[in-house]
Design a protein around this motif. Structure first.
Motif, PDB file in Angstrom:
ATOM      1  N   CYS A  21       0.846  -1.191   0.000  1.00 50.36           N
ATOM      2  CA  CYS A  21       0.000   0.000   0.000  1.00 50.36           C
ATOM      3  C   CYS A  21       0.886   1.247   0.000  1.00 50.36           C
ATOM      4  N   CYS A  79       0.255   3.143   3.662  1.00 56.60           N
ATOM      5  CA  CYS A  79       0.673   2.568   4.946  1.00 56.60           C
ATOM      6  C   CYS A  79       1.638   1.397   4.806  1.00 56.60           C
ATOM      7  N   ARG A  85      -3.132   0.066  -3.213  1.00 52.13           N
ATOM      8  CA  ARG A  85      -3.804   0.499  -1.988  1.00 52.13           C
ATOM      9  C   ARG A  85      -4.357  -0.708  -1.239  1.00 52.13           C
ATOM     10  N   CYS A  86      -4.208  -0.665   0.083  1.00 55.35           N
ATOM     11  CA  CYS A  86      -4.826  -1.689   0.920  1.00 55.35           C
ATOM     12  C   CYS A  86      -6.318  -1.360   1.043  1.00 55.35           C
ATOM     13  N   PRO A  87      -7.132  -2.283   1.592  1.00 55.95           N
ATOM     14  CA  PRO A  87      -8.579  -2.011   1.698  1.00 55.95           C
ATOM     15  C   PRO A  87      -8.889  -0.735   2.468  1.00 55.95           C
ATOM     16  N   THR A  88      -8.066  -0.406   3.473  1.00 53.42           N
ATOM     17  CA  THR A  88      -8.319   0.796   4.265  1.00 53.42           C
ATOM     18  C   THR A  88      -8.132   2.064   3.433  1.00 53.42           C
ATOM     19  N   HIS A  89      -7.147   2.063   2.572  1.00 51.70           N
ATOM     20  CA  HIS A  89      -6.800   3.281   1.845  1.00 51.70           C
ATOM     21  C   HIS A  89      -7.285   3.289   0.400  1.00 51.70           C
ATOM     22  N   ARG A 100     -13.007   5.256  -2.252  1.00 49.92           N
ATOM     23  CA  ARG A 100     -14.354   4.723  -2.533  1.00 49.92           C
ATOM     24  C   ARG A 100     -15.076   5.595  -3.537  1.00 49.92           C
TER      25      ARG A 100
END
Ligand SMILES: [Zn+2]
Length: 87
Positions: free
Chosen positions: A55, A58, A80-84, A87
């Motif tokens: 990511c 992070c 990107r990780c799911p958090t970043h 959307r």
């Protein structure tokens, strides 16, 4: 079988699964559809021309997906990780 989701084996190498690649939908440029952008990146990943990275926010390695902000420039992507993931 017409309605099977399984693809014939020969298509696996021609059309790699475009999993883990997200493209923002911008209806103004149909010549560069999100589907084409995803496929271009999937083929490049298959051929080793680009590699998955951590990511970019992070450095997490879990569940990282490609984020393509502009389908006209599919290789200007970020990981990107799911958090970043936007959307
Ligand atoms: Zn992250």
């Amino acid at each position: 079988m017409r309605h099977s989701h399984a693809r014939p084996r020969r298509y696996r190498t021609l059309w790699p699964p475009a999993e883990g690649i997200r493209v923002m939908r911008t209806p103004s440029r149909p010549a560069y559809s999100p589907e084409r952008a995803r496929l271009a990146v999937a083929v490049a990943l298959r051929d080793g021309r680009i590699e998955r990275g951590p990511c970019e926010v992070c450095e997490a390695a879990e569940g990282v997906e490609a984020y393509i902000a502009n389908p006209a420039q599919p290789f200007a992507l970020s990981w990107r990780c799911p958090t970043h993931m936007p959307r």
